[in-house]
Motif scaffolding. Structure first.
Motif, mmCIF file in Angstrom:
data_model
loop_
_atom_site.group_PDB
_atom_site.id
_atom_site.type_symbol
_atom_site.label_atom_id
_atom_site.label_comp_id
_atom_site.label_asym_id
_atom_site.label_seq_id
_atom_site.Cartn_x
_atom_site.Cartn_y
_atom_site.Cartn_z
ATOM 1 N N ASP A 67 4.366 -10.766 -10.955
ATOM 2 C CA ASP A 67 5.306 -10.163 -11.900
ATOM 3 C C ASP A 67 4.734 -10.013 -13.307
ATOM 4 N N SER A 68 4.045 -11.046 -13.776
ATOM 5 C CA SER A 68 3.545 -10.989 -15.161
ATOM 6 C C SER A 68 2.465 -9.910 -15.297
ATOM 7 N N ALA A 69 1.721 -9.659 -14.231
ATOM 8 C CA ALA A 69 0.724 -8.583 -14.264
ATOM 9 C C ALA A 69 1.415 -7.218 -14.311
ATOM 10 N N LEU A 70 2.465 -7.067 -13.500
ATOM 11 C CA LEU A 70 3.250 -5.824 -13.529
ATOM 12 C C LEU A 70 3.808 -5.569 -14.924
ATOM 13 N N GLU A 71 4.340 -6.623 -15.526
ATOM 14 C CA GLU A 71 4.930 -6.470 -16.858
ATOM 15 C C GLU A 71 3.870 -6.107 -17.894
ATOM 16 N N ALA A 72 2.695 -6.730 -17.777
ATOM 17 C CA ALA A 72 1.609 -6.427 -18.718
ATOM 18 C C ALA A 72 1.200 -4.958 -18.610
ATOM 19 N N VAL A 73 1.150 -4.465 -17.380
ATOM 20 C CA VAL A 73 0.789 -3.059 -17.168
ATOM 21 C C VAL A 73 1.859 -2.144 -17.759
ATOM 22 N N ARG A 74 3.136 -2.449 -17.457
ATOM 23 C CA ARG A 74 4.232 -1.598 -17.944
ATOM 24 C C ARG A 74 4.309 -1.584 -19.464
ATOM 25 N N SER A 75 3.811 -2.603 -20.123
ATOM 26 C CA SER A 75 3.871 -2.659 -21.583
ATOM 27 C C SER A 75 2.994 -1.596 -22.236
ATOM 28 N N GLY A 76 2.073 -1.013 -21.439
ATOM 29 C CA GLY A 76 1.159 -0.023 -22.004
ATOM 30 C C GLY A 76 -0.094 -0.643 -22.594
ATOM 31 N N ALA A 77 -0.248 -1.954 -22.449
ATOM 32 C CA ALA A 77 -1.400 -2.647 -23.028
ATOM 33 C C ALA A 77 -2.705 -2.349 -22.273
ATOM 34 N N ALA A 78 -2.605 -1.676 -21.131
ATOM 35 C CA ALA A 78 -3.778 -1.322 -20.322
ATOM 36 C C ALA A 78 -4.699 -2.517 -20.088
ATOM 37 N N PRO A 79 -4.146 -3.606 -19.557
ATOM 38 C CA PRO A 79 -4.956 -4.799 -19.349
ATOM 39 C C PRO A 79 -6.005 -4.600 -18.257
ATOM 40 N N THR A 80 -7.098 -5.355 -18.354
ATOM 41 C CA THR A 80 -8.058 -5.423 -17.254
ATOM 42 C C THR A 80 -7.684 -6.635 -16.419
ATOM 43 N N LEU A 81 -7.344 -6.417 -15.171
ATOM 44 C CA LEU A 81 -6.815 -7.492 -14.338
ATOM 45 C C LEU A 81 -7.785 -7.823 -13.212
ATOM 46 N N THR A 82 -8.002 -9.101 -13.000
ATOM 47 C CA THR A 82 -8.824 -9.515 -11.872
ATOM 48 C C THR A 82 -7.999 -9.455 -10.597
ATOM 49 N N THR A 83 -8.673 -9.500 -9.470
ATOM 50 C CA THR A 83 -8.011 -9.549 -8.171
ATOM 51 C C THR A 83 -6.979 -10.672 -8.143
ATOM 52 N N ARG A 84 -7.370 -11.852 -8.641
ATOM 53 C CA ARG A 84 -6.498 -13.020 -8.611
ATOM 54 C C ARG A 84 -5.252 -12.819 -9.468
ATOM 55 N N GLU A 85 -5.411 -12.065 -10.560
ATOM 56 C CA GLU A 85 -4.275 -11.870 -11.466
ATOM 57 C C GLU A 85 -3.251 -10.868 -10.933
ATOM 58 N N LYS A 86 -3.658 -10.002 -10.011
ATOM 59 C CA LYS A 86 -2.762 -8.934 -9.556
ATOM 60 C C LYS A 86 -1.855 -9.337 -8.388
ATOM 61 N N HIS A 87 -2.408 -10.068 -7.438
ATOM 62 C CA HIS A 87 -1.643 -10.392 -6.226
ATOM 63 C C HIS A 87 -1.818 -11.847 -5.827
ATOM 64 N N THR A 88 -0.788 -12.408 -5.226
ATOM 65 C CA THR A 88 -0.927 -13.683 -4.535
ATOM 66 C C THR A 88 -0.732 -13.430 -3.037
ATOM 67 N N ARG A 89 -1.170 -14.412 -2.238
ATOM 68 C CA ARG A 89 -1.029 -14.271 -0.782
ATOM 69 C C ARG A 89 -0.287 -15.487 -0.237
ATOM 70 N N GLU A 90 0.733 -15.220 0.571
ATOM 71 C CA GLU A 90 1.540 -16.291 1.138
ATOM 72 C C GLU A 90 1.464 -16.187 2.661
ATOM 73 N N CYS A 91 1.103 -17.330 3.282
ATOM 74 C CA CYS A 91 0.855 -17.299 4.729
ATOM 75 C C CYS A 91 1.820 -18.219 5.460
ATOM 76 N N PHE A 92 2.381 -17.716 6.544
ATOM 77 C CA PHE A 92 3.222 -18.520 7.424
ATOM 78 C C PHE A 92 2.486 -18.647 8.749
ATOM 79 N N VAL A 93 2.239 -19.915 9.151
ATOM 80 C CA VAL A 93 1.310 -20.151 10.250
ATOM 81 C C VAL A 93 1.934 -21.097 11.285
ATOM 82 N N VAL A 94 1.832 -20.695 12.548
ATOM 83 C CA VAL A 94 2.237 -21.561 13.662
ATOM 84 C C VAL A 94 0.954 -22.091 14.297
ATOM 85 N N VAL A 95 0.861 -23.431 14.442
ATOM 86 C CA VAL A 95 -0.368 -24.008 15.007
ATOM 87 C C VAL A 95 -0.057 -24.793 16.277
#
Lengths: 327, 327
Positions: free
Chosen positions: A176-204
């Motif tokens: 969300d904070s990356a989306l907001e930074a982009v929408r602000s018009g600040a044209a941030p440079t974002l790393t892969t880690r800053e743009k998305h998180t990954r959530e995994c649901f696993v059956v073992v």
């Protein structure tokens, strides 16, 4: 009526079958499968299930063949092959290989005098269109694409290949904070880690080493190592109850400047929130199948992408209706 | 280089002049005015200011003429007239009269063998495109367009015509709860009052009856009577300090269902947040001027809208670059 064939009957093929019912100018003629046709049950009464091997027999019975195979190994072979016989639409989505796929399909479809639409869906597809329009209107600016929240099939599969894993579902989530930074018009440079998180649901399996599996997931190169990843171990029942859908979506945002002194900022944002990734992809494909058919009637041939299609060709409405009702 | 002429030099004309500088394949050749050309100073050194009366002399010097007049009385006359001589682009935005305007311009432009793009901008324009795409992809669904937050010129003018009003600026504001209801997929039926509010900033003469003016604004039929309207009386200094911009924007949202049992919801949303309405409109017009020029080179003629333009024609990039970088 535009006579449609479906080549391959997985999630996408079923999505096409369902989407055709929402378009009164189309009819489903046949579903082609590499399996034994007698073993395949489809959802539409009275529609033939045929063997993929006999597809050439349907040359004069189908106006547009929709290819529902995978991008890794199916489409690179099937799309050129079938484009020699039919107008075709595919959803080839290996971005890096699109130029090569285009060349192969272009040659084959011109040979056959057919229209071949490739890479239709939402990304590539509707997202690509929005990147193009936004970039053309705001030449001095910056593009951002965020995906999710949604299920990534490739990442889910990667987890399933780990020893001890019985089932897995991976959600890609935009930050969300990356989306907001982009929408602000600040044209941030974002790393892969800053743009998305990954959530995994696993059956073992019962005897699995959960700590080891979590480590293997989080450190998996290309797939997870560059992201903040969360792993939840759940039961097979919970997986079925809470994670059987295939939702997806995302955001294409371009911010840019105009004015003699670049004093004005603008934000263009396109977003999708989809309960079913394959059904939305199918719905886009069916609209572009209409365009392929119309272009073919005009005597055109060759490989096309969403960038080449006048939008009016996608709609069941006439040009007059579109101007009156939607312009 | 695509040689551009600007016909009319108000906010939109200046926006075009500024936008051309952001497109390296375009050059501004001349600005045409109905005023005495010697009285007009433009922002680009070395570019000719010519009399609108002599525009025919420039027939071979200009590839696309961009018409920057108003929709009420200028464009219905100017667009057909100039489309006989030039490829033209206008931003005709009286939605109800688009079919009539199209017919007039189509006849004139075909007579002249030119391309005439009408109703380019963001609404009509980019918003229209998004209504079309979303409707084609989700045939069973509902469209919503919200405008703002932004300045409505027509409503501001309406307030200025009230006796005792020296200056006025009206902002159209979408109602957040209505936006949220739409995004939920509930497909609500919304009244005019539920979708937008109107906020007015008004400078009045010293002896003005503020209560009466407020009443006249709030009860004005067509403009304000159907809305919840707020009126603020401010000083001329405050008007200049806080309300000299021309921001605008809005939202086009379509929600729709897919699936054999219509069990899946989808939300497509396109939004704009613009610091300068005329400059963004101009930026869109300039991209479509490129498309008009390219269509003309292909030997095409007649009236076109944004619905008729293959998106690739808008971009300075080649088809290969677009497929490689944006698809």
């Amino acid at each position: 009526m535009i006579r449609i064939g479906i080549f391959g009957y997985g999630n996408l093929g079923r999505g096409i079958e369902s989407a055709i019912r929402q378009n009164s100018d189309m009819e489903l003629v046949a579903v082609f499968t590499r399996r034994d046709p007698s073993t395949l049950r489809i959802n539409t009464e009275g529609v033939e299930v045929a063997s993929a091997a006999n597809v050439a027999d349907y040359k004069d019975k189908i106006d547009v063949m929709i290819l529902c195979g995978g991008s890794a190994t199916d489409l690179p072979v099937q799309t050129p092959e079938l484009a020699r016989m039919f107008n075709v639409v595919d959803s080839f989505d290996t971005h890096a290989k699109i130029p090569e796929h285009f060349e192969n399909v272009d040659a084959a479809s011109k040979e056959g005098g057919n229209i071949a639409m490739i890479s239709v869906g939402w990304d590539p597809g509707m997202f690509s269109l929005n990147r193009l329009y936004a970039g053309a209107v705001l030449p001095e600016g910056k593009d951002y694409t965020f995906w999710g929240k949604g299920v990534s099939q490739g990442h889910s599969d990667a987890i399933r290949r780990i020893e001890g894993v019985l089932d897995a579902k991976q959600y890609t989530i935009p930050v969300d904070s990356a989306l907001e930074a982009v929408r602000s018009g600040a044209a941030p440079t974002l790393t892969t880690r800053e743009k998305h998180t990954r959530e995994c649901f696993v059956v073992v399996s019962e005897d699995a080493d959960k700590a080891l599996i979590e480590k293997q997931i989080k450190e998996m190169p290309n797939y997870f190592a560059d992201y903040d990843t969360t792993v939840h171990f759940i039961s097979a029942e919970e997986m079925k109850r809470d994670h059987s859908g295939i939702p997806h979506g995302g955001f294409v945002i371009r911010t840019g400047k105009t004015g003699f002194n670049k004093e004005h900022n603008h934000v263009i944002e396109y977003s999708l929130k989809l309960d079913s990734n394959p059904e939305f992809t199918s719905s886009a494909i069916v609209a572009f199948a209409r365009a392929a058919y119309r272009l073919s009637l005009q005597g055109d041939s060759g490989c096309k992408t969403v960038f080449d299609i006048p939008p009016a060709l996608l709609s069941i409405k006439s040009a007059e209706e579109l101007r009156k009702e939607l312009l």
